[in-house]
Design a protein around this motif. Sequence first.
Motif, PDB file in Angstrom:
ATOM      1  N   LEU A  48       0.815  -1.258  -0.092  1.00  0.00           N
ATOM      2  CA  LEU A  48       0.012   0.065   0.085  1.00  0.00           C
ATOM      3  C   LEU A  48       0.940   1.301  -0.064  1.00  0.00           C
ATOM      4  N   ALA A  49       1.930   1.066   0.644  1.00  0.00           N
ATOM      5  CA  ALA A  49       2.869   2.177   0.776  1.00  0.00           C
ATOM      6  C   ALA A  49       3.581   2.378  -0.724  1.00  0.00           C
ATOM      7  N   PHE A  50       4.107   1.609  -1.334  1.00  0.00           N
ATOM      8  CA  PHE A  50       4.547   1.374  -2.795  1.00  0.00           C
ATOM      9  C   PHE A  50       3.281   2.228  -3.480  1.00  0.00           C
ATOM     10  N   ALA A 154       2.355  -1.809  -7.602  1.00  0.00           N
ATOM     11  CA  ALA A 154       1.975  -1.208  -8.767  1.00  0.00           C
ATOM     12  C   ALA A 154       0.448  -1.296  -9.213  1.00  0.00           C
ATOM     13  N   PHE A 155      -0.255  -2.525  -8.546  1.00  0.00           N
ATOM     14  CA  PHE A 155      -1.625  -2.618  -9.091  1.00  0.00           C
ATOM     15  C   PHE A 155      -2.390  -1.555  -7.943  1.00  0.00           C
ATOM     16  N   ALA A 156      -1.909  -1.742  -6.721  1.00  0.00           N
ATOM     17  CA  ALA A 156      -2.509  -0.541  -5.842  1.00  0.00           C
ATOM     18  C   ALA A 156      -2.140   0.967  -6.057  1.00  0.00           C
ATOM     19  N   ALA A 157      -1.145   1.401  -6.739  1.00  0.00           N
ATOM     20  CA  ALA A 157      -0.727   2.487  -7.253  1.00  0.00           C
ATOM     21  C   ALA A 157      -1.850   3.050  -8.298  1.00  0.00           C
ATOM     22  N   ASN A 158      -1.981   1.926  -9.289  1.00  0.00           N
ATOM     23  CA  ASN A 158      -3.377   2.110 -10.236  1.00  0.00           C
ATOM     24  C   ASN A 158      -4.574   2.284  -9.584  1.00  0.00           C
ATOM     25  N   VAL A 159      -4.978   1.705  -8.682  1.00  0.00           N
ATOM     26  CA  VAL A 159      -6.123   1.947  -8.147  1.00  0.00           C
ATOM     27  C   VAL A 159      -6.276   3.279  -7.091  1.00  0.00           C
ATOM     28  N   LEU A 160      -5.255   3.568  -6.674  1.00  0.00           N
ATOM     29  CA  LEU A 160      -5.279   4.784  -5.988  1.00  0.00           C
ATOM     30  C   LEU A 160      -5.247   6.253  -6.725  1.00  0.00           C
ATOM     31  N   PHE A 161      -4.573   5.904  -7.911  1.00  0.00           N
ATOM     32  CA  PHE A 161      -4.546   6.733  -9.141  1.00  0.00           C
ATOM     33  C   PHE A 161      -5.944   7.007  -9.277  1.00  0.00           C
ATOM     34  N   GLY A 162      -6.728   6.026  -9.962  1.00  0.00           N
ATOM     35  CA  GLY A 162      -8.047   6.290 -10.116  1.00  0.00           C
ATOM     36  C   GLY A 162      -8.846   7.002  -9.062  1.00  0.00           C
ATOM     37  N   ALA A 163      -8.602   6.441  -7.835  1.00  0.00           N
ATOM     38  CA  ALA A 163      -9.395   7.123  -6.684  1.00  0.00           C
ATOM     39  C   ALA A 163      -9.100   8.647  -6.557  1.00  0.00           C
ATOM     40  N   MET A 164      -8.066   8.869  -6.555  1.00  0.00           N
ATOM     41  CA  MET A 164      -7.686  10.123  -6.575  1.00  0.00           C
ATOM     42  C   MET A 164      -8.313  11.214  -7.653  1.00  0.00           C
ATOM     43  N   PRO A 200     -12.857  -0.680  -2.861  1.00  0.00           N
ATOM     44  CA  PRO A 200     -13.514  -1.911  -3.768  1.00  0.00           C
ATOM     45  C   PRO A 200     -12.361  -2.540  -4.534  1.00  0.00           C
ATOM     46  N   GLY A 201     -11.453  -1.554  -5.333  1.00  0.00           N
ATOM     47  CA  GLY A 201     -10.362  -2.118  -5.785  1.00  0.00           C
ATOM     48  C   GLY A 201      -9.132  -2.603  -4.967  1.00  0.00           C
ATOM     49  N   LEU A 202      -8.851  -1.950  -3.835  1.00  0.00           N
ATOM     50  CA  LEU A 202      -7.901  -2.617  -2.874  1.00  0.00           C
ATOM     51  C   LEU A 202      -8.486  -3.754  -2.239  1.00  0.00           C
ATOM     52  N   SER A 203      -9.850  -4.153  -2.209  1.00  0.00           N
ATOM     53  CA  SER A 203     -10.572  -5.121  -1.567  1.00  0.00           C
ATOM     54  C   SER A 203     -10.085  -6.330  -2.477  1.00  0.00           C
ATOM     55  N   ASN A 204     -10.122  -6.055  -3.733  1.00  0.00           N
ATOM     56  CA  ASN A 204     -10.047  -7.083  -4.897  1.00  0.00           C
ATOM     57  C   ASN A 204      -8.558  -7.565  -4.924  1.00  0.00           C
ATOM     58  N   TRP A 206      -6.475  -7.210  -2.518  1.00  0.00           N
ATOM     59  CA  TRP A 206      -6.115  -7.925  -1.185  1.00  0.00           C
ATOM     60  C   TRP A 206      -6.397  -9.511  -1.134  1.00  0.00           C
ATOM     61  N   MET A 207      -7.504  -9.799  -1.973  1.00  0.00           N
ATOM     62  CA  MET A 207      -7.985 -11.148  -2.238  1.00  0.00           C
ATOM     63  C   MET A 207      -7.045 -11.966  -3.195  1.00  0.00           C
ATOM     64  N   VAL A 208      -6.536 -11.001  -4.243  1.00  0.00           N
ATOM     65  CA  VAL A 208      -5.624 -11.597  -5.315  1.00  0.00           C
ATOM     66  C   VAL A 208      -4.154 -11.899  -4.500  1.00  0.00           C
ATOM     67  N   LEU A 209      -3.848 -11.063  -3.624  1.00  0.00           N
ATOM     68  CA  LEU A 209      -2.746 -11.066  -2.875  1.00  0.00           C
ATOM     69  C   LEU A 209      -2.689 -12.563  -2.076  1.00  0.00           C
ATOM     70  N   ILE A 210      -3.761 -12.925  -1.422  1.00  0.00           N
ATOM     71  CA  ILE A 210      -3.965 -14.043  -0.660  1.00  0.00           C
ATOM     72  C   ILE A 210      -3.843 -15.299  -1.540  1.00  0.00           C
ATOM     73  N   LYS A 211      -4.514 -15.186  -2.727  1.00  0.00           N
ATOM     74  CA  LYS A 211      -4.406 -16.278  -3.477  1.00  0.00           C
ATOM     75  C   LYS A 211      -2.895 -16.669  -4.156  1.00  0.00           C
ATOM     76  N   SER A 212      -2.178 -15.459  -4.357  1.00  0.00           N
ATOM     77  CA  SER A 212      -0.628 -15.624  -5.014  1.00  0.00           C
ATOM     78  C   SER A 212       0.284 -16.087  -3.929  1.00  0.00           C
ATOM     79  N   THR A 213       0.007 -16.161  -2.433  1.00  0.00           N
ATOM     80  CA  THR A 213       1.010 -16.642  -1.659  1.00  0.00           C
ATOM     81  C   THR A 213       1.620 -17.989  -2.010  1.00  0.00           C
ATOM     82  N   PRO A 214       0.780 -19.038  -2.882  1.00  0.00           N
ATOM     83  CA  PRO A 214       1.567 -20.174  -3.176  1.00  0.00           C
ATOM     84  C   PRO A 214       2.834 -19.848  -4.335  1.00  0.00           C
ATOM     85  N   LEU A 215       2.778 -18.797  -4.795  1.00  0.00           N
ATOM     86  CA  LEU A 215       4.076 -18.294  -5.463  1.00  0.00           C
ATOM     87  C   LEU A 215       5.358 -18.112  -4.769  1.00  0.00           C
ATOM     88  N   LEU A 216       5.088 -18.440  -3.239  1.00  0.00           N
ATOM     89  CA  LEU A 216       6.346 -18.300  -2.496  1.00  0.00           C
ATOM     90  C   LEU A 216       7.388 -19.216  -3.068  1.00  0.00           C
TER      91      LEU A 216
END
Length: 294
Positions: A48-50, A154-164, A200-204, A206-216
């Motif tokens: 989120l900071a990025f 980067a995805f969060a930046a796109n969401v926040l840019f649109g929100a701004m 709403p975009g950040l919520s989605n 977050w869900m994608v981040l949870i599902k991406s943890t197997p990429l560890l």
Amino acid sequence: MFSFCTDPAILEGFQWLSCYLTTGKHMSIYYALGTVLLLLAITGPVALAFGFGGASAARSHITPLRWIGKTYIAIVRGVPDIAFFLFFVIALDQMFEYIRHTIKCPDWTDPVRQGSDFVVCAAAKLPLGNAPQWVHETYGFSIAVLTFSIVFGAFAANVLFGAMRAVPRGQLETAEAYGMSRRQTFWRVLVPQMWVFALPGLSNLWMVLIKSTPLLFLLGVEDIVYWARELGGAKQPQFTDYPHPDWRIWYFFALLVFYLCFTKVSELVLDKIMARLTLGQATAAGERQRKAAR
């Protein structure tokens, strides 16, 4: 001495299973579960900071800074996650080692890049070859956090840019009319109001981040999916005190339940946050709350 988990007469049914699930090797999957939760707890705020930094840079009035923000968003969002993880981690690790190499070994004369090999002096290795195991694990986990944060930032930046951009322009013009500086308008008017549009975009995300943890596993971290496959495979009596057939379907079913429960809890928490953010706002959700309170 009597041991509950080694007496053949007791090792049956539920008691056998309880002993099996508490073996030393089985503790690895519980530790891996903690690693996944810790990754999410750290990566969420860092990403989120990025994202906030990238979105702020993308809307900056300073042209080079705006180019940096938009380039960061475009490049990371345009590269498949798995390709980014495979390439970026290696490049990032080599960059850190090269910086240490130039500082710690200034007299080194051989080329660092030797064909397909990347060779630096022993003092520049990350981590050092004689470092304890926990240092290697911590370093790998840190690289994983940084990689996940940059990608999802980067995805969060796109969401926040649109929100701004979704915040009504009249709100900003009113703040400027009252004599607020550009910085004051940004922090006191734009930032507090943008979250209701961004959530709403950040919520989605977050869900994608949870599902991406197997990429560890691509980053060398032994996650819960790795251990589910390892522990669920068939075990022969000559190699273990707890032989069993192929149980991977049950391990992966347990992972399915875990991820579904975790995402459900996340949905409930995010709904609470959305209700709090929309309270009193001139949005559809805020209007529904206002009418419901009558």
